[in-house]
Structures are given as C-alpha cells and as structure tokens.
Design a protein around this motif. Structure first.
Motif, short mmCIF file in Angstrom:
data_model
loop_
_atom_site.label_atom_id
_atom_site.label_comp_id
_atom_site.label_asym_id
_atom_site.label_seq_id
_atom_site.Cartn_x
_atom_site.Cartn_y
_atom_site.Cartn_z
N SER A 4 0.85 -1.18 0.00
CA SER A 4 0.00 0.00 0.00
C SER A 4 0.89 1.24 0.00
N VAL A 5 0.69 2.11 -0.97
CA VAL A 5 1.50 3.31 -1.09
C VAL A 5 0.57 4.51 -1.18
N LYS A 6 0.87 5.52 -0.38
CA LYS A 6 0.12 6.77 -0.43
C LYS A 6 1.04 7.82 -1.05
N LEU A 8 2.22 11.30 -1.69
CA LEU A 8 2.05 12.58 -1.02
C LEU A 8 2.17 13.76 -1.98
#
Length: 138
Positions: A4-6, A8
């Motif tokens: 899971s990558v957010k 920014l």
C-alpha cells in the motif's frame, strides 16, 4: 503481496537539451537554464540541483528526528551539500558530502538528530548503497 503506497506529492518537470538545456516544472515555479559543471554556461547543473534538493529534504528530516527526540533545533540550521561528478574505469558516478550546521546543539544530540534524519530522508535512502556519502557535523 501488494504494498500500500500513499502518494504525497508528484513533482513534474520537463527538461530539454540535457546539460546545456533547460528545465521547467509544470506549475512554472522552477524555470531554469542548465549548463555543464565548470562550463561558462549561464545555468546551474544537475549536481547543484541534487545538492540543493537533498539539503532541503535532509533539514526537514532533521526537524522530524529532533521532534521525536525532544531536541530543539535552532532557526539557523543549515546543510552545505557537495556533490561530486566523478569518473573511473567503470564510467561516471556521484559522491556526496553533507556538512550539517546545528549551532548551539550539543554534539551528542546533533549526532542523534543527523543519524535519525539519514535513516528517514528519502534522498538519503535513495543514495544508500549507490553512492559514497559522508555526513559531517560542522
């Protein structure tokens, strides 16, 4: 397994002409001429840009590391970056030195902040194992 990558932020730039060209960000805030290191060109070079970007990011990482350790950093914290474009038998490579100035911070506290920052700064992570890096508290 899916990570899971957010995201920014995504910086977008367009560069043309290589080291003797120009670079511009999609929002127009960055609009610079480029030139080769040591040339009489009117622009900056990728090594200077990398040093400026890494320094700025490293200061942000030091602020976070200091806050975690309850250490107050001075307003005039600074990092002087030196990025070498070098060459050996295998071709071109980079080396870097970050000279960190934390006036008024005791040496042991400064070392802890710098070590924490070097572990979390995205530029430090990117460089780790890929280029020689020396970090010095001045």
């Amino acid at each position: 397994m899916t990570e899971s990558v957010k995201i920014l932020y995504t910086g977008k730039t367009h560069t043309s002409g290589g080291r003797e060209g120009a670079a511009r960000s999609d929002d127009g805030r960055l609009d610079i001429k480029l030139s080769s290191p040591g040339s009489a060109g009117a622009g900056t070079n990728p090594e200077q840009l990398f040093g400026a970007a890494w320094s700025a990011c490293f200061i942000g990482a030091m602020k976070k590391a200091a806050a975690k350790q309850n250490i107050v950093l001075p307003e005039d914290v600074a990092v002087d970056a030196e990025v070498d474009l070098a060459m050996n038998d295998d071709g071109y490579f980079l080396r870097a030195r970050l000279n960190v100035n934390l006036p008024g911070v005791p040496r042991e506290a400064a070392e802890a902040v710098v070590a924490g920052a070097h572990q979390t700064c995205p530029y430090s992570k990117m460089s780790r194992g890929n280029i020689d890096v020396a970090i010095r508290i001045v």
